[in-house]
Design an enzyme around this catalytic site. Structure first.
Site, mmCIF file in Angstrom:
data_model
loop_
_atom_site.group_PDB
_atom_site.id
_atom_site.type_symbol
_atom_site.label_atom_id
_atom_site.label_comp_id
_atom_site.label_asym_id
_atom_site.label_seq_id
_atom_site.Cartn_x
_atom_site.Cartn_y
_atom_site.Cartn_z
ATOM 1 C CG ASN A 1 -6.314 -7.612 -1.979
ATOM 2 O OD1 ASN A 1 -6.195 -6.676 -2.747
ATOM 3 N ND2 ASN A 1 -6.313 -7.428 -0.672
ATOM 4 N N GLY A 2 -9.372 -8.287 -1.015
ATOM 5 C CA GLY A 2 -10.528 -7.398 -1.097
ATOM 6 C C GLY A 2 -11.565 -7.696 -0.041
ATOM 7 C CG ASP A 3 -14.699 -6.026 0.229
ATOM 8 O OD1 ASP A 3 -14.076 -4.944 0.191
ATOM 9 O OD2 ASP A 3 -15.677 -6.260 -0.511
ATOM 10 C CG MET B 1 -1.949 -1.114 1.213
ATOM 11 S SD MET B 1 -2.973 -1.142 2.707
ATOM 12 C CE MET B 1 -1.828 -1.929 3.874
ATOM 13 N N GLY C 1 -5.125 -5.685 3.203
ATOM 14 C CA GLY C 1 -4.604 -4.341 3.041
ATOM 15 C C GLY C 1 -5.162 -3.394 4.081
ATOM 16 C CE LYS D 1 -2.947 -6.401 -4.085
ATOM 17 N NZ LYS D 1 -3.831 -5.339 -4.575
ATOM 18 C CB CYS E 1 -1.844 0.976 -8.571
ATOM 19 S SG CYS E 1 -2.098 2.618 -7.855
#
Length: 345
Positions: A204-206, A19, A228, A141, A102
């Site tokens: 990845n995510g949530d 990040m 993250g 990623k 990104c």
């Protein structure tokens, strides 16, 4: 055990996401100490590395206690990415990651990061150039696609595996979504369940709770998860997920004393690595997250973001530890009672 080339990770490893302006050595240190299995640096511009830009070069700093650790680079030019890979190689990380995810305009708008999602052939060429330029295992990623009309992650996974990547992390949103809406893990599961795919697939995510991590593990079958935003100001998320996956029991939340101690540790490392002025200034973005949920904390937070010396900051943190000690113990008890009353057997 999950293997990325010759790197051995535990079953269902937890990865710290790269990040920007967050995943620096001080932040990585507290995440590692609380259970992160694999971490990545902030993403580094290939052009910046080649120009010897001070900020880009500084992001190459890694420490032995962080291993295994990957350095992440981004760019939209084959030659520049290949040269950046050679520079990274010299710093001896455990792996090299390419950012094709990104979504911010200053990156994607220049044909890098998620901007590469609009040109799959370019993505393959860029990846191939990096793989051929380094002795390190290369990972990627990325996102599901540029928008709802171009969710091409299944083809992306096959083609990138074919040119030699050793693992793939997938954020369950398109570039158009940015960080809005709910992450869609169904396509991540399709990639994982594709019989052609032999490399580890990380979702990845949530993921913001131990319960969700276990539910997604069971439902989507990924090899591990990347965390993250949920780790910002709350590095305990890693140990809590591990404990819940292993035992089915929720750990007690960190006490205020523990929050303060880890925040203090983060602060000291920030000053050590960046110097007193930058270290204190850049730490200001973290206080709200470390102290989140404490009633009436706003006044302390407002003081913390104006102080200019480590001694002043630590004095305020000491006040917080003393004044909120009893509150946290009560909140922990309530949380655990509520969980056990409502948790299905």
């Amino acid at each position: 055990m999950v293997k990325i080339d010759q790197i051995s990770l535990p079953d269902f490893p937890l990865l710290l996401a790269p990040m920007e302006d967050v995943s620096d050595p001080p932040f990585r240190m507290v995440c590692k100490e609380n259970g992160a299995d694999l971490m990545y640096t902030e993403f580094i511009s290939s052009e910046g590395l080649i120009r010897d830009a001070i900020k880009s070069r500084r992001k190459l700093d890694i420490f032995d206690y962080e291993r295994p650790i990957g350095i992440q680079i981004f760019g939209g030019d084959e030659e520049s990415l290949a040269l950046a890979a050679k520079i990274v190689d010299v710093t001896n990380p455990d792996l090299l990651d390419i950012n094709f995810g990104c979504p911010v305009k200053k990156v994607a708008g220049k044909g890098a990061g998620a901007g590469v999602l609009k040109d799959l052939d370019l993505m393959v060429r860029l990846t191939d150039a990096v793989v051929k330029s380094t002795r390190l295992p290369v990972t990627v990623k990325t996102r599901l696609g540029w928008d709802d009309q171009s969710k091409n992650i299944e083809e992306v996974a096959e083609r990138l595996q074919d040119v030699g990547i050793k693992a793939l992390s997938i954020h369950g949103r398109t570039r158009a979504q940015m960080y809005k809406g709910e992450a869609d893990w169904t396509l991540i599961a399709k990639v994982k369940n594709n019989p052609r795919i032999k490399i580890p697939i990380f979702g990845n995510g949530d993921i913001d709770s131990p319960q969700k991590a276990l539910a997604y593990k069971n439902k989507y079958g990924v090899d591990g998860i990347m965390i993250g935003r949920a780790a910002i100001g709350y590095p305990w998320i890693f140990r809590e997920i591990k404990h819940f996956v292993q035992t089915g029991e929720l750990m007690a939340a960190p006490t205020v004393e523990e929050r303060v101690n880890v925040c203090r540790q983060h602060l000291r490392k920030s000053i050590e690595w960046k110097g007193p002025i930058v270290g204190i200034n850049e730490m200001r973005r973290h206080y709200a997250n470390y102290l989140k949920g404490l009633p009436g904390i706003k006044d302390y937070r407002n003081r913390l973001v104006t102080l200019k010396t480590m001694e002043e900051v630590e004095a305020v943190l000491d006040e917080v530890a003393v004044n909120y000690k009893d509150f946290v113990m009560e909140r922990q008890a309530i949380e655990l009672v509520n969980y056990h009353e409502n948790c299905p057997l």
